[in-house]
Write a protein that holds these residues in place. Structure first.
Motif, PDB file in Angstrom:
ATOM      1  N   GLU A   1       7.883   8.068  -4.464  1.00  0.00           N
ATOM      2  CA  GLU A   1       6.739   7.249  -3.936  1.00  0.00           C
ATOM      3  C   GLU A   1       7.269   6.216  -3.021  1.00  0.00           C
ATOM      4  O   GLU A   1       8.489   5.675  -3.198  1.00  0.00           O
ATOM      5  CB  GLU A   1       6.179   6.513  -5.045  1.00  0.00           C
ATOM      6  N   ARG A   2       6.433   5.909  -1.841  1.00  0.00           N
ATOM      7  CA  ARG A   2       6.801   4.679  -1.063  1.00  0.00           C
ATOM      8  C   ARG A   2       5.759   3.867  -0.666  1.00  0.00           C
ATOM      9  O   ARG A   2       4.605   4.335  -0.706  1.00  0.00           O
ATOM     10  CB  ARG A   2       7.047   5.463   0.367  1.00  0.00           C
ATOM     11  N   TYR A   3       6.247   2.755  -0.886  1.00  0.00           N
ATOM     12  CA  TYR A   3       5.036   1.611  -0.463  1.00  0.00           C
ATOM     13  C   TYR A   3       5.445   0.775   0.620  1.00  0.00           C
ATOM     14  O   TYR A   3       6.373   0.194   0.512  1.00  0.00           O
ATOM     15  CB  TYR A   3       4.863   0.879  -1.649  1.00  0.00           C
TER      16      TYR A   3
ATOM     17  N   ALA B   1       0.822  -1.158  -0.013  1.00  0.00           N
ATOM     18  CA  ALA B   1      -0.043  -0.264   0.055  1.00  0.00           C
ATOM     19  C   ALA B   1       0.894   1.086  -0.100  1.00  0.00           C
ATOM     20  O   ALA B   1       1.917   1.204   0.486  1.00  0.00           O
ATOM     21  CB  ALA B   1      -0.930   0.052   1.217  1.00  0.00           C
ATOM     22  N   PRO B   2       0.411   2.321  -0.628  1.00  0.00           N
ATOM     23  CA  PRO B   2       1.281   3.456  -0.739  1.00  0.00           C
ATOM     24  C   PRO B   2       1.232   4.245   0.544  1.00  0.00           C
ATOM     25  O   PRO B   2       0.258   4.200   1.412  1.00  0.00           O
ATOM     26  CB  PRO B   2       0.371   4.376  -1.776  1.00  0.00           C
ATOM     27  N   VAL B   3       2.187   4.755   0.939  1.00  0.00           N
ATOM     28  CA  VAL B   3       2.580   5.703   2.217  1.00  0.00           C
ATOM     29  C   VAL B   3       2.377   7.045   1.710  1.00  0.00           C
ATOM     30  O   VAL B   3       3.222   7.530   1.007  1.00  0.00           O
ATOM     31  CB  VAL B   3       3.821   5.287   2.847  1.00  0.00           C
TER      32      VAL B   3
ATOM     33  N   ALA C   1       6.702  -7.613  -4.031  1.00  0.00           N
ATOM     34  CA  ALA C   1       6.460  -6.354  -3.959  1.00  0.00           C
ATOM     35  C   ALA C   1       6.983  -5.622  -5.117  1.00  0.00           C
ATOM     36  O   ALA C   1       6.153  -4.903  -5.775  1.00  0.00           O
ATOM     37  CB  ALA C   1       6.469  -5.636  -2.745  1.00  0.00           C
ATOM     38  N   LEU C   2       8.217  -5.269  -5.006  1.00  0.00           N
ATOM     39  CA  LEU C   2       8.988  -4.606  -5.971  1.00  0.00           C
ATOM     40  C   LEU C   2       8.839  -5.063  -7.396  1.00  0.00           C
ATOM     41  O   LEU C   2       8.257  -4.216  -8.405  1.00  0.00           O
ATOM     42  CB  LEU C   2      10.438  -4.654  -5.944  1.00  0.00           C
TER      43      LEU C   2
ATOM     44  N   LEU D   1       9.831  -1.378   3.121  1.00  0.00           N
ATOM     45  CA  LEU D   1       9.235  -0.475   2.301  1.00  0.00           C
ATOM     46  C   LEU D   1       9.951  -0.843   0.687  1.00  0.00           C
ATOM     47  O   LEU D   1      11.207  -0.958   0.561  1.00  0.00           O
ATOM     48  CB  LEU D   1       9.672   0.964   2.682  1.00  0.00           C
ATOM     49  N   VAL D   2       9.110  -0.256  -0.129  1.00  0.00           N
ATOM     50  CA  VAL D   2       9.671  -0.009  -1.729  1.00  0.00           C
ATOM     51  C   VAL D   2       9.332   1.445  -1.960  1.00  0.00           C
ATOM     52  O   VAL D   2       8.495   1.812  -1.851  1.00  0.00           O
ATOM     53  CB  VAL D   2       8.669  -0.821  -2.619  1.00  0.00           C
TER      54      VAL D   2
END
Length: 235
Positions: A98-100, A88-90, A228-229, A112-113
């Motif tokens: 962007e951070r997920y 989910a996006p942060v 996820a990546l 985190l991605v």
């Protein structure tokens, strides 16, 4: 009976934590000469061979509830209702990009991605990872020079010396059959990408039968973070 259409085989799912390369997509069997391709649900998939034919068996099904939102759920392909992780996006944070957040079924953060905005990229690939307890997992562009610590000192962009040769060796040894087939068909190969935690190779991306393939290499790297990546890079 003569002339009867051959039934397609049922490709059983594989454990999601099986070691080895994986891909993300719907392709179960790529199209070949005189043979149509075979597709299934969107999933993280691993290569299996049945009667001498290469297939991509599901390891984790990918669900996206709202197409306009880059938020995903990954489910165990063997136990289809068992949640492996969420992506989910942060919101918020400083700087562009962007951070997920990647979380397990209990809501614990696996890592985190990140995707660095194009204007902020110098020698580092836009996509990178952060797993608690380990250095940032980043990849340099193929033309970047210097070691990981040297480049890390320049705007937190990191790499490893000589990574291109190492990646080529890994891709050749792990997915040699598929890349050889591509070379015979005169498809120009794309450069592999290697993500490193300081001087340790953590993850490599190459191609298997023209499908982007990922090879987790660090024993400590959580495969769900690598999944996820790959899911985020596909969209």
């Amino acid at each position: 009976m003569f002339g009867r259409k051959r039934e397609e085989p049922q490709i059983a799912p594989v454990p999601w934590d099986t070691e080895g390369p994986f891909v993300v997509g719907e392709v179960v069997r790529p199209a070949a000469v005189r043979q149509k391709g075979l597709s299934g649900r969107r999933a993280v998939r691993m290569s299996v061979t049945l009667d001498g034919v290469r297939y991509f068996a599901a390891a984790a099904f990918v669900e996206q509830r709202a197409p306009e939102v880059r938020s995903y759920e990954l489910y165990d392909a063997i136990r289809a209702q068992e949640l492996l992780c969420t992506i989910a996006p942060v919101r918020g944070g400083s700087g562009s990009g962007e951070r997920y957040a990647v979380r397990d079924q209990a809501g614990r953060e696996l890592g985190l991605v990140f995707r660095t905005g194009a204007a902020k990229r110098t020698v580092q690939h836009g996509w990178w990872l952060r797993q608690p307890g380990h250095p940032d997992i980043v990849a340099r562009y193929h033309w970047a020079r210097g070691g990981a610590k040297q480049i890390a000192a320049r705007g937190r962009d990191a790499t490893v010396r000589g990574a291109d040769g190492l990646v080529a060796g890994v891709v050749d040894s792990v997915i040699a059959g598929a890349t050889a087939a591509d070379s015979r068909s005169h498809v120009r190969p794309t450069k592999p990408v290697t993500w490193c935690a300081e001087d340790e190779v953590a993850l490599t991306a190459g191609h298997t039968q023209r499908i982007k393939s990922y090879i987790p290499q660090a024993s400590w790297l959580d495969r769900r973070l690598a999944f996820a990546l790959a899911v985020l890079r596909q969209d």
